[in-house]
Design an enzyme around this catalytic site. Structure first.
Site, PDB file in Angstrom:
ATOM      1  N   ASN A  10      34.901   8.055  37.339  1.00 21.33           N
ATOM      2  CA  ASN A  10      35.449   8.440  36.036  1.00 21.33           C
ATOM      3  C   ASN A  10      36.790   7.735  35.902  1.00 21.33           C
ATOM      4  OD1 ASN A  10      36.554   9.626  33.780  1.00 21.33           O
ATOM      5  ND2 ASN A  10      36.265  11.735  34.461  1.00 21.33           N
ATOM      6  N   ARG A  88      31.316   7.593  34.021  1.00 19.71           N
ATOM      7  CA  ARG A  88      31.552   8.375  32.814  1.00 19.71           C
ATOM      8  C   ARG A  88      32.170   7.456  31.759  1.00 19.71           C
ATOM      9  NH1 ARG A  88      36.594  11.851  31.044  1.00 19.71           N
ATOM     10  NH2 ARG A  88      35.704  12.967  29.268  1.00 19.71           N
ATOM     11  N   HIS A 177      32.378  16.187  25.761  1.00 21.83           N
ATOM     12  CA  HIS A 177      31.997  17.085  26.868  1.00 21.83           C
ATOM     13  C   HIS A 177      30.480  17.264  26.943  1.00 21.83           C
ATOM     14  CE1 HIS A 177      36.186  19.125  26.391  1.00 21.83           C
ATOM     15  NE2 HIS A 177      36.236  18.215  27.352  1.00 21.83           N
ATOM     16  N   ARG A 238      46.468  19.810  22.966  1.00 23.42           N
ATOM     17  CA  ARG A 238      45.950  19.378  21.666  1.00 23.42           C
ATOM     18  C   ARG A 238      45.904  20.562  20.705  1.00 23.42           C
ATOM     19  NH1 ARG A 238      40.900  16.891  24.506  1.00 23.42           N
ATOM     20  NH2 ARG A 238      41.764  15.011  25.467  1.00 23.42           N
ATOM     21  N   GLU A 381      29.862  18.262  36.167  1.00 26.16           N
ATOM     22  CA  GLU A 381      29.696  17.041  35.385  1.00 26.16           C
ATOM     23  C   GLU A 381      29.381  15.844  36.277  1.00 26.16           C
ATOM     24  OE1 GLU A 381      32.511  16.805  31.755  1.00 26.16           O
ATOM     25  OE2 GLU A 381      33.530  18.153  33.164  1.00 26.16           O
TER      26      GLU A 381
END
Length: 399
Positions: A10, A88, A177, A238, A381
């Site tokens: 990733n 990813r 996601h 965020r 993940e």
């Protein structure tokens, strides 16, 4: 028992993560990260044999970091040749509706989506290119955050803006996601013994980044993130949903540029902006228990907005069989789960306090037997990326 190793990478803009799996057992030999790339404080952190270790990598960027990871993999864990490498990739636009074997055409497609994820996709491509140079004969696969949400209908993904912006610029909701939501939904069907052919699930991935998704019969039909990961829920730094008129207002009142406002909404908002203390839910929970008013207020805004979005996603489904909490907050913050479920009384959830504090029973369930199920299911993940990598290698061999 044969060892089938798959390495997952990733590659982010300022850090990268890695995991090396034995696909036969589903366990990882080795995992870790390289943080603060391209700074004098860059360092490699890894877990192996239950031990955590750190090595400094001052000044190293992606190439040097991945070379260090390669050296670590070779020295500590790799006794069999790699079966594949999975990457990813944040944004696949409308080009990629599934994971894909990496070819020159795949790389061009990822690069073409870079304007939709300017911080992420170039770093993803760089990680792929470095690993191709290190392992030229090993098949590699791109797994996209957005792919799972490509099943959304136009009514769910279109913005009410001039259609030419969609046709010519790709302005639409994509969702993110996806790897986590897909994995958790599949686990929920198995663990909660839901009908594989007919189920209605909402998955809430809650970490520093947060999103929730409505999943019908295994397909994403609505989600909270949009064209970028900024839309939707309140997150660590965020803002989530905001009035777009804020950009003009702050420009007129403070002289801020669009870049200034966007930076503020991505880096200085969310839990951090509301609390003026931290973006970490653990810190805020402790502070709120000690009487910190803004920490409590930040938590309440987070939970209110999450509950409201879950209600909207339920309308997309028509019925609700299960609500699944996952991610760092979703898996570990019992008080947050209780706060959210209390706000969702209209659905008939009955929280079991003992199970909630234990983060679920053997199936992950935290609700009483009556009403819809609420459960905690840890996301994996990296394992999902590894599985997709092996699947694509077996399905689409390239000579």
């Amino acid at each position: 028992m044969a060892v089938v190793p798959v390495l997952v990478i990733n590659s982010g803009s300022s850090s990268l993560k890695f995991s090396l799996f034995n696909m036969t057992t589903g366990r990882d030999f080795l995992s870790g990260s390289v943080d603060r790339l391209n700074t004098r404080n860059a360092e490699l952190n890894w877990h192996h044999d239950g031990k955590k270790q750190t090595s400094p990598l001052p000044g190293q960027g992606h190439s040097g970091a991945l070379q260090a990871v390669n050296n670590l993999v070779t020295r500590l864990a790799l006794k069999e040749p790699l079966a594949g490498i999975g990457h990813r990739v944040v944004h696949g636009g409308e080009t990629f509706t599934d994971s894909a074997r990496i070819t020159e055409a795949t790389l061009r497609g990822i690069e073409a989506c870079a304007n939709l994820a300017p911080l992420h996709n170039p770093a993803n491509v760089l990680g792929i290119q470095v690993m191709q140079a290190l392992y030229p004969s090993v098949p590699q696969v791109a797994v996209f955050d957005t792919a799972f949400h490509q099943s959304l209908d136009p009514e769910a993904f279109l913005y009410a803006v001039p259609m030419k912006l969609y046709r010519e610029q790709g302005v639409r909701r994509y969702g993110f996601h996806g790897t986590s939501h897909k994995y958790v939904a599949q686990q929920a069907v198995q663990q909660l013994e839901l009908n594989p052919e007919s189920h209605a699930i909402i998955t809430a991935h809650l970490g520093n980044g947060c999103s929730a998704t409505a999943i019908s019969d295994g397909f994403s039909i609505d989600t909270t993130m949009g064209m970028t990961p900024l839309e939707g829920l309140v997150m660590g730094t965020r803002s989530g949903d905001i009035d777009p008129g804020l950009h003009e207002y702050l420009s007129e009142q403070l002289g801020w540029s669009i870049a200034d406002v966007t930076q503020m909404l991505n880096r200085d908002s969310g839990l951090l902006g509301l609390s003026e203390l931290s973006n970490d839910m653990r810190t805020l929970t402790e502070a709120a228990a000690g009487g910190h008013r803004q920490a409590r207020q930040a938590i309440d805004v987070f939970c209110f907005r999450l509950a409201r979005q879950i209600g909207g996603l339920a309308a997309s489904l028509g019925r609700l069989d299960a609500l699944i909490f996952t991610g760092g907050i979703g898996e570990n913050a019992a008080d947050i789960r209780a706060n959210v479920l209390q706000r969702l009384g209209v659905f008939g959830f009955e929280l079991d306090d003992v199970l909630n504090k234990a983060h679920g029973d053997s199936r992950g369930q935290i609700s009483a037997s009556k009403g819809p199920v609420a459960a905690v299911i840890p996301t994996r993940e990296e394992w999902m990326i590894a599985q997709d990598t092996l699947r694509l290698i077996n399905e689409t061999p390239i000579n």
